[in-house]
Design a protein around this motif. Structure first.
Motif, short mmCIF file in Angstrom:
data_model
loop_
_atom_site.label_atom_id
_atom_site.label_comp_id
_atom_site.label_asym_id
_atom_site.label_seq_id
_atom_site.Cartn_x
_atom_site.Cartn_y
_atom_site.Cartn_z
N GLU A 6 0.84 -1.20 0.00
CA GLU A 6 0.00 0.00 0.00
C GLU A 6 0.88 1.25 0.00
N SER A 7 0.33 2.32 -0.52
CA SER A 7 0.99 3.62 -0.47
C SER A 7 -0.07 4.71 -0.55
N GLY A 8 0.34 5.92 -0.20
CA GLY A 8 -0.56 7.06 -0.34
C GLY A 8 -1.15 7.58 0.95
N GLY A 9 -0.86 6.92 2.05
CA GLY A 9 -1.38 7.41 3.31
C GLY A 9 -0.68 8.69 3.73
N GLY A 10 -1.21 9.32 4.79
CA GLY A 10 -0.59 10.54 5.27
C GLY A 10 -1.49 11.26 6.26
N LEU A 11 -1.09 12.49 6.56
CA LEU A 11 -1.81 13.35 7.49
C LEU A 11 -2.51 14.46 6.70
N VAL A 12 -3.82 14.55 6.84
CA VAL A 12 -4.58 15.59 6.16
C VAL A 12 -5.57 16.21 7.13
N GLN A 13 -6.13 17.33 6.73
CA GLN A 13 -7.16 17.97 7.53
C GLN A 13 -8.54 17.48 7.08
N ALA A 14 -9.48 17.61 7.98
CA ALA A 14 -10.86 17.21 7.66
C ALA A 14 -11.33 17.94 6.39
N GLY A 15 -12.00 17.20 5.54
CA GLY A 15 -12.50 17.75 4.29
C GLY A 15 -11.58 17.55 3.11
N GLU A 16 -10.33 17.20 3.38
CA GLU A 16 -9.38 16.99 2.30
C GLU A 16 -9.47 15.58 1.74
N SER A 17 -8.62 15.30 0.77
CA SER A 17 -8.67 14.02 0.06
C SER A 17 -7.33 13.31 0.10
N LEU A 18 -7.38 12.00 -0.04
CA LEU A 18 -6.20 11.16 -0.22
C LEU A 18 -6.55 10.05 -1.21
N ARG A 19 -5.52 9.57 -1.89
CA ARG A 19 -5.70 8.43 -2.78
C ARG A 19 -4.72 7.35 -2.39
N LEU A 20 -5.24 6.22 -1.97
CA LEU A 20 -4.42 5.07 -1.61
C LEU A 20 -4.24 4.16 -2.82
N SER A 21 -3.08 3.53 -2.88
CA SER A 21 -2.80 2.54 -3.92
C SER A 21 -2.38 1.24 -3.28
N CYS A 22 -2.67 0.15 -3.95
CA CYS A 22 -2.24 -1.17 -3.51
C CYS A 22 -1.72 -1.91 -4.73
N ALA A 23 -0.44 -2.16 -4.75
CA ALA A 23 0.18 -2.82 -5.89
C ALA A 23 0.53 -4.26 -5.54
N ALA A 24 0.06 -5.17 -6.36
CA ALA A 24 0.38 -6.59 -6.19
C ALA A 24 1.53 -6.97 -7.11
N SER A 25 2.44 -7.77 -6.59
CA SER A 25 3.58 -8.21 -7.39
C SER A 25 3.97 -9.62 -7.01
#
Length: 120
Positions: A6-25
């Motif tokens: 997984e990748s794309g996590g982080g710290l954001v404020q309420a109302g904001e957006s994030l996009r997580l990815s999950c790569a299989a290999s």
């Protein structure tokens, strides 16, 4: 032999957006259903969203209308677009997938998790 990252996590404020990815290999013949789970401190792991190999999706009531799950089968990758984030979305997010390493073998694989923190 199959890894989910997984990748794309982080710290954001309420109302904001994030996009997580999950790569299989690794050794992959095919991937069936793929899921996003999350686990907040002191709580049980819960299913957030799922997507089948033919792109049928399901969502937890708590994220309907805010989160969108998708996948790119050519790249063995799954995504979770998270909009209008709330502090209660704070958790470690895990991806999981039903993978066939060969035509006759099948297993359930998990990623290591990515932290999502939403501040108020």
């Amino acid at each position: 032999q199959v890894q989910l990252v997984e990748s794309g996590g982080g710290l954001v404020q309420a109302g904001e957006s994030l996009r997580l990815s999950c790569a299989a290999s690794g050794r992959i013949f095919s991937i069936g259903a793929m899921d996003w789970y999350r686990q907040a401190p002191g709580k049980q792991r819960e299913l957030v969203a799922s997507i089948t190999s033919d792109d049928t999706t399901n969502y937890a009531d708590s994220v309907k209308g805010r989160f969108t799950i998708s996948r790119d089968n050519a790249k063995n990758t799954m995504f979770l677009q998270m909009n209008s984030l709330k502090p209660e979305d704070t958790a470690v997010y895990y991806c999981a997938a039903d993978v066939r390493p060969t035509p006759i073998t099948r297993g359930r694989y998990w990623g290591q998790g990515t932290q999502v923190t939403v501040s108020s």
